[in-house]
Design an enzyme around this catalytic site. Structure first.
Site, PDB file in Angstrom:
ATOM      1  N   HIS A   1      10.981  26.694  -5.856  1.00 14.34           N
ATOM      2  CA  HIS A   1      10.381  27.513  -6.895  1.00 14.34           C
ATOM      3  C   HIS A   1      10.824  26.958  -8.246  1.00 14.34           C
ATOM      4  O   HIS A   1      11.666  26.059  -8.320  1.00 14.34           O
ATOM      5  CB  HIS A   1      10.792  28.971  -6.748  1.00 14.34           C
ATOM      6  CG  HIS A   1      10.125  29.674  -5.600  1.00 14.34           C
ATOM      7  ND1 HIS A   1       8.789  29.515  -5.306  1.00 14.34           N
ATOM      8  CD2 HIS A   1      10.615  30.548  -4.680  1.00 14.34           C
ATOM      9  CE1 HIS A   1       8.472  30.246  -4.258  1.00 14.34           C
ATOM     10  NE2 HIS A   1       9.556  30.877  -3.846  1.00 14.34           N
ATOM     11  N   SER A   2      10.274  27.514  -9.324  1.00 12.10           N
ATOM     12  CA  SER A   2      10.608  26.990 -10.650  1.00 12.10           C
ATOM     13  C   SER A   2      12.113  26.932 -10.862  1.00 12.10           C
ATOM     14  O   SER A   2      12.635  25.940 -11.357  1.00 12.10           O
ATOM     15  CB  SER A   2       9.954  27.856 -11.728  1.00 12.10           C
ATOM     16  OG  SER A   2       8.553  27.816 -11.633  1.00 12.10           O
ATOM     17  N   GLU A   3      12.805  28.003 -10.530  1.00 17.58           N
ATOM     18  CA  GLU A   3      14.271  28.009 -10.581  1.00 17.58           C
ATOM     19  C   GLU A   3      14.855  28.792  -9.426  1.00 17.58           C
ATOM     20  O   GLU A   3      14.237  29.749  -8.939  1.00 17.58           O
ATOM     21  CB  GLU A   3      14.803  28.615 -11.890  1.00 17.58           C
ATOM     22  CG  GLU A   3      14.965  27.642 -13.032  1.00 17.58           C
ATOM     23  CD  GLU A   3      13.696  27.513 -13.858  1.00 17.58           C
ATOM     24  OE1 GLU A   3      13.641  26.619 -14.720  1.00 17.58           O
ATOM     25  OE2 GLU A   3      12.768  28.310 -13.650  1.00 17.58           O
ATOM     26  N   THR A   4      16.046  28.369  -9.025  1.00 15.18           N
ATOM     27  CA  THR A   4      16.897  29.146  -8.137  1.00 15.18           C
ATOM     28  C   THR A   4      18.174  29.444  -8.902  1.00 15.18           C
ATOM     29  O   THR A   4      18.761  28.554  -9.528  1.00 15.18           O
ATOM     30  CB  THR A   4      17.205  28.385  -6.842  1.00 15.18           C
ATOM     31  OG1 THR A   4      15.982  28.158  -6.135  1.00 15.18           O
ATOM     32  CG2 THR A   4      18.149  29.186  -5.951  1.00 15.18           C
TER      33      THR A   4
ATOM     34  N   HIS B   1      13.369  34.217 -16.193  1.00 12.95           N
ATOM     35  CA  HIS B   1      12.900  34.945 -15.011  1.00 12.95           C
ATOM     36  C   HIS B   1      13.943  34.963 -13.900  1.00 12.95           C
ATOM     37  O   HIS B   1      14.091  35.959 -13.189  1.00 12.95           O
ATOM     38  CB  HIS B   1      11.570  34.370 -14.514  1.00 12.95           C
ATOM     39  CG  HIS B   1      11.683  33.215 -13.583  1.00 12.95           C
ATOM     40  ND1 HIS B   1      11.908  31.926 -14.026  1.00 12.95           N
ATOM     41  CD2 HIS B   1      11.593  33.134 -12.234  1.00 12.95           C
ATOM     42  CE1 HIS B   1      11.953  31.112 -12.974  1.00 12.95           C
ATOM     43  NE2 HIS B   1      11.766  31.821 -11.884  1.00 12.95           N
TER      44      HIS B   1
END
Length: 273
Positions: free
Chosen positions: A44-47, A77
């Site tokens: 995903h975009s960030e973890t 987010h």
């Protein structure tokens, strides 16, 4: 080890921006290579990765964020997602302070079920339109602004909401124009629809062609649109395919970002650090 996927800046599953969240014990973070491998696996975009700090300090939890390819300095987010996990699991209540690469951030649980993040404002500075940028975006550019600190994005104003929604940029061609990514924005076509401005955000340099809902981008979008619209509190709609709403409140050198989140996956990492 528990891992959760949380949709942030939304109250509906499979919308907003999904983030992985992994909480560790007070022993701290494992090896960076392992953290990066988990983020690449989640994809995903960030973890986000967090662990509790000793009581009495300036922050309660240490927090780091990784895209599938690199660690980043600031992420909205995934911070919202982490605060949501801490609240819903009972690991924290009220206001939680995070020690991160961009300084101390906080998240406050509000009575209506939303979470409000307190982030540093990213001032915007007008600059000349870089050569080739309109062609890379495939759109007419109205104005261009640099942003600082922490995000290092290029903020690009387009003609109207439809121009933002219909944009189909050449992601590879966007990589030279900023330290992190390119934010495009325009005023809302109809403020009565529940948002004051729209945006989209592209981060191919960070391994993310388009980020669904970018909280950190709103630390620059808020001062930009507050100056234009003459109000300190606005709502932004990030018009990606997943879409999400970010309520902003400009407070000088701090920007408040308010949204909702929900856990959609709760599982186990079977490979330990």
């Amino acid at each position: 080890m528990r891992i959760r996927i949380v949709d942030a800046f939304t109250d509906r599953p499979f919308t907003g921006n999904p983030a992985g969240v992994v909480l560790f014990g007070p022993e701290g973070f494992p090896d960076d290579a392992w953290l990066q491998s988990v983020a690449a696996e989640v994809n995903h975009s960030e973890t986000a990765f967090a662990h509790p700090l000793s009581p009495g300090g300036e922050a309660d939890w240490a927090l780091r964020w990784f895209t599938p390819v690199t660690e980043v300095d600031m992420c909205g987010h995934a911070t919202l997602a982490t605060a949501h996990v801490l609240r819903t699991t009972g690991a924290a209540a009220g206001t939680v302070r995070f020690a991160a690469r961009c300084g101390v951030l906080s998240a406050t649980a509000d009575d209506d079920g939303t979470l409000t993040l307190d982030f540093p404002t990213s001032p915007v500075t007008p600059i000349q339109t870089p050569d080739g940028l309109p062609e890379a975006l495939g759109a007419k550019v109205i104005s261009v602004h640099g942003t600082a600190p922490h995000i290092g994005d290029l903020l690009v104003e387009l003609a109207d909401e439809e121009a933002v929604r219909s944009l189909a940029p050449d992601f590879a061609e966007l990589t030279p124009y900023s330290e992190r990514g390119v934010i495009v924005t325009a005023a809302a076509a109809d403020p009565a629809a529940g948002h004051d401005f729209v945006s989209r955000a592209f981060f191919p340099l960070m391994g993310i062609d388009e980020d669904p809902v970018t909280g950190s981008a709103h630390t620059a979008l808020a001062p930009f649109w507050c100056a234009r619209l003459g109000r300190d509190e606005l709502t932004g709609l990030q018009a990606s395919a997943r879409s999400g709403l970010v309520r902003t409140a400009l407070r000088g050198d701090r920007t408040l970002l308010t949204g909702r989140a929900m856990t959609v996956i709760d599982g186990e990492l079977l490979t330990a650090p």
